[in-house]
Scaffold this active site. Structure first.
Site, PDB file in Angstrom:
ATOM      1  N   GLY A  72       0.805  -1.217   0.000  1.00  0.00           N
ATOM      2  CA  GLY A  72       0.000   0.000   0.000  1.00  0.00           C
ATOM      3  C   GLY A  72       0.837   1.266   0.000  1.00  0.00           C
ATOM      4  O   GLY A  72       0.495   2.255  -0.662  1.00  0.00           O
ATOM      5  N   ASN A 152      -8.013   3.767   8.745  1.00  0.00           N
ATOM      6  CA  ASN A 152      -7.412   2.632   9.438  1.00  0.00           C
ATOM      7  C   ASN A 152      -7.528   2.718  10.953  1.00  0.00           C
ATOM      8  O   ASN A 152      -7.415   1.716  11.642  1.00  0.00           O
ATOM      9  CB  ASN A 152      -5.934   2.502   9.054  1.00  0.00           C
ATOM     10  CG  ASN A 152      -5.195   3.818   9.087  1.00  0.00           C
ATOM     11  OD1 ASN A 152      -5.564   4.764   8.388  1.00  0.00           O
ATOM     12  ND2 ASN A 152      -4.177   3.918   9.904  1.00  0.00           N
ATOM     13  N   GLN A 180      -7.627  -0.320   3.512  1.00  0.00           N
ATOM     14  CA  GLN A 180      -8.476  -0.935   4.546  1.00  0.00           C
ATOM     15  C   GLN A 180      -9.850  -1.333   3.997  1.00  0.00           C
ATOM     16  O   GLN A 180     -10.614  -2.019   4.671  1.00  0.00           O
ATOM     17  CB  GLN A 180      -8.677   0.038   5.725  1.00  0.00           C
ATOM     18  CG  GLN A 180      -7.404   0.338   6.494  1.00  0.00           C
ATOM     19  CD  GLN A 180      -6.918  -0.842   7.345  1.00  0.00           C
ATOM     20  OE1 GLN A 180      -7.656  -1.770   7.642  1.00  0.00           O
ATOM     21  NE2 GLN A 180      -5.643  -0.799   7.720  1.00  0.00           N
ATOM     22  N   SER A 200      -3.492  -3.427  -0.624  1.00  0.00           N
ATOM     23  CA  SER A 200      -2.373  -4.127   0.006  1.00  0.00           C
ATOM     24  C   SER A 200      -2.831  -5.503   0.477  1.00  0.00           C
ATOM     25  O   SER A 200      -3.796  -5.613   1.237  1.00  0.00           O
ATOM     26  CB  SER A 200      -1.898  -3.302   1.202  1.00  0.00           C
ATOM     27  OG  SER A 200      -0.899  -3.995   1.889  1.00  0.00           O
ATOM     28  N   ALA A 201      -2.111  -6.545   0.022  1.00  0.00           N
ATOM     29  CA  ALA A 201      -2.574  -7.923   0.249  1.00  0.00           C
ATOM     30  C   ALA A 201      -2.669  -8.321   1.722  1.00  0.00           C
ATOM     31  O   ALA A 201      -3.557  -9.074   2.109  1.00  0.00           O
ATOM     32  CB  ALA A 201      -1.646  -8.898  -0.478  1.00  0.00           C
ATOM     33  N   HIS A 202      -1.751  -7.804   2.561  1.00  0.00           N
ATOM     34  CA  HIS A 202      -1.728  -8.334   3.941  1.00  0.00           C
ATOM     35  C   HIS A 202      -2.885  -7.831   4.784  1.00  0.00           C
ATOM     36  O   HIS A 202      -3.051  -8.254   5.924  1.00  0.00           O
ATOM     37  CB  HIS A 202      -0.371  -8.072   4.610  1.00  0.00           C
ATOM     38  CG  HIS A 202      -0.108  -6.669   5.054  1.00  0.00           C
ATOM     39  ND1 HIS A 202      -0.117  -6.302   6.377  1.00  0.00           N
ATOM     40  CD2 HIS A 202       0.184  -5.542   4.361  1.00  0.00           C
ATOM     41  CE1 HIS A 202       0.175  -5.007   6.477  1.00  0.00           C
ATOM     42  NE2 HIS A 202       0.364  -4.531   5.274  1.00  0.00           N
ATOM     43  N   THR A 238      11.878  -7.015 -10.609  1.00  0.00           N
ATOM     44  CA  THR A 238      11.267  -8.342 -10.803  1.00  0.00           C
ATOM     45  C   THR A 238      10.067  -8.487  -9.876  1.00  0.00           C
ATOM     46  O   THR A 238      10.137  -8.158  -8.690  1.00  0.00           O
ATOM     47  CB  THR A 238      12.313  -9.449 -10.508  1.00  0.00           C
ATOM     48  OG1 THR A 238      13.409  -9.235 -11.387  1.00  0.00           O
ATOM     49  CG2 THR A 238      11.736 -10.835 -10.721  1.00  0.00           C
ATOM     50  N   CYS A 326       1.630   1.716  12.766  1.00  0.00           N
ATOM     51  CA  CYS A 326       2.832   2.388  12.273  1.00  0.00           C
ATOM     52  C   CYS A 326       3.299   3.459  13.254  1.00  0.00           C
ATOM     53  O   CYS A 326       4.468   3.798  13.290  1.00  0.00           O
ATOM     54  CB  CYS A 326       2.563   3.030  10.925  1.00  0.00           C
ATOM     55  SG  CYS A 326       1.764   1.920   9.782  1.00  0.00           S
TER      56      CYS A 326
HETATM   57  C1  LIG Z   1      -5.039   3.114   5.128  1.00  0.00           C
HETATM   58  C2  LIG Z   1      -3.666   2.534   4.906  1.00  0.00           C
HETATM   59  N1  LIG Z   1      -2.936   2.945   3.872  1.00  0.00           N
HETATM   60  C3  LIG Z   1      -1.719   2.443   3.621  1.00  0.00           C
HETATM   61  C4  LIG Z   1      -1.139   1.508   4.436  1.00  0.00           C
HETATM   62  C5  LIG Z   1       0.225   0.962   4.124  1.00  0.00           C
HETATM   63  O1  LIG Z   1       0.127  -0.304   3.522  1.00  0.00           O
HETATM   64  P1  LIG Z   1       1.384  -1.304   3.496  1.00  0.00           P
HETATM   65  O2  LIG Z   1       1.538  -1.834   4.875  1.00  0.00           O
HETATM   66  O3  LIG Z   1       1.004  -2.367   2.513  1.00  0.00           O
HETATM   67  O4  LIG Z   1       2.548  -0.517   3.009  1.00  0.00           O
HETATM   68  C6  LIG Z   1      -1.857   1.047   5.563  1.00  0.00           C
HETATM   69  C7  LIG Z   1      -1.259   0.073   6.506  1.00  0.00           C
HETATM   70  O5  LIG Z   1      -1.515   0.089   7.686  1.00  0.00           O
HETATM   71  C8  LIG Z   1      -3.162   1.574   5.786  1.00  0.00           C
HETATM   72  O6  LIG Z   1      -3.894   1.171   6.838  1.00  0.00           O
END
Ligand SMILES: Cc1ncc(COP(=O)(O)O)c(C=O)c1O
Length: 387
Positions: A72, A152, A180, A200-202, A238, A326
């Protein structure tokens, strides 16, 4: 691990075993570089084609509009910097809003240092931007609007459809950070007039370090990474082949589970919220009901230090978060909670619980009990100290 209750799915999710299985061949026998022309690259190459279709279909985009990224953060940086830089002949003004993720806010800071002018819209006390205010702030030199689909920290769902329509009518590009939102709400880039979208996959039970950026065909966007000619010459490096295979499978599963699972989680969310609001001096942060992510609960407890609370909850077997992962560890109060009008004290005493697939009613009951007793204990200790 078995006695732990994990309620931090906004930070990350556990890789779905079926997504893991989809990854294994590309970590073992199908290890060829998809850009090579020999036989062992055939499977990786055809997998990339198929997965691009799956990702595109999930948001009603076209396959050639999807680019794979490292997640993301890269997708947000690329969309914002790439679109702003490639279209600066139109203007150097960008509009966003105060509760964006740092992956957006910091990218905007970086553009501000290059001379772009950034307008950050205020939000109301539930975290919502006003489409009317957006309309008023768009100028002839506005080149991009970037507003997240779902927050988030407090789960606010922005009125994306209205925002998209306004941007289309005003001829301004619209990017949304849907990190999210994917898997939790339905997204349709055509119907919602979205020009660029990050995922974002995770966050949807796929692997970490893999994501995608959708960019509407025909929109100019500068590259973020220079190098090889992968991703039609737009994103060098890659491809994370196994990660992409896992992301696509995870996305398919999330869409299959769809509304039914999200409704189940929303019911758990409401039960958890009701339980936590019984605790004295608790305040819900963010909207209730329809304008909130189905899995998000965020509550502030007066007189409680968020970080201290998290440590005690961890010891008691409940894994949660204060603000976003974060920024956890930082002493600054959450910028999101400050933006919705909480004072510093209340912002520091916030607890975010984000539910997921493996959570049950029993987990919710256990979480309420643990939080209630931990807060009572911490308040009693504090009162003792103050006496
Ligand atoms: C709203 C939002 N944007 C971006 C990100 C960042 O994504 P990534 O962890 O894949 O870099 C997050 C991750 O917490 C998020 O919650």
């Amino acid at each position: 691990m078995t006695n732990l209750v994990y309620m931090d799915h906004a930070a990350t999710t556990k890789l779905d075993s079926r997504a893991f299985e989809a990854m294994v061949p590309f970590l073992t026998e199908d290890y060829g570089n998809p850009s090579s022309i020999y036989s062992i690259s055939r499977n990786p190459k055809s997998m990339l084609r198929k997965t691009r279709d799956i990702v595109a279909k999930a948001i009603n985009a076209k396959s050639h509009e999807v680019y794979f990224t490292s997640g993301g953060t890269e997708a947000n940086n690329w969309a914002i910097k790439g679109i702003a830089r490639a279209n600066q002949s139109k203007g150097r003004h960008i509009i966003s809003q105060k509760t964006e993720h740092h992956a957006v806010l910091s990218a905007l800071d970086s553009l501000a240092r290059e001379g772009y002018e950034i307008t950050l819209l205020n939000v109301d006390n539930e975290g919502l931007v006003s489409p009317m205010e957006l309309m008023q702030k768009i100028r002839p030199d506005t080149v991009l609007v970037t507003i997240m689909a779902a927050n988030n920290e407090i789960g606010t769902l922005q009125p994306i459809r209205e925002i998209g329509r306004i941007c289309m009518e005003k001829g301004v590009y619209f990017h949304t950070d849907a990190v999210q939102a994917v898997g939790a709400i339905s997204l349709d880039v055509e119907e919602m007039c979205i020009d660029a979208l990050s995922m974002s996959a995770h966050k949807f039970y796929g692997p970490k370090g893999t994501g995608a950026l959708y960019v509407r065909g025909g929109i100019l966007i500068d590259n973020l990474l220079d190098g090889g000619s992968q991703e039609k010459g737009r994103r060098a490096g890659t491809e994370n082949v196994a990660g992409i295979a896992g992301m696509a499978r995870a996305l398919e599963i999330a869409l299959e589970l769809g509304d039914e699972e999200n409704l189940r989680i929303a019911r758990l969310r409401d039960k958890l919220t009701d339980g936590l609001l019984q605790i004295p001096f608790a305040k819900l942060n963010g909207p209730s009901g329809a304008m909130r992510l189905p899995n998000n609960v965020n509550v502030s407890f007066d007189g409680i230090e968020g970080e201290e609370l998290l440590v005690s909850l961890d010891i008691a077997g409940l894994l949660a978060s204060s603000g976003s992962a974060c920024t956890s560890g930082a002493l600054d109060p959450s910028h999101v909670l400050m933006a919705i009008g909480n004072d510093k004290e209340l912002s520091r005493g916030s607890l975010r619980l984000t539910l997921g697939r493996e959570n049950t009613e029993a987990d919710v009951e256990k979480a309420i009990k643990i939080i209630d007793s931990t807060i009572s204990r911490q308040r009693a200790l504090r009162n003792g100290r103050n006496r």
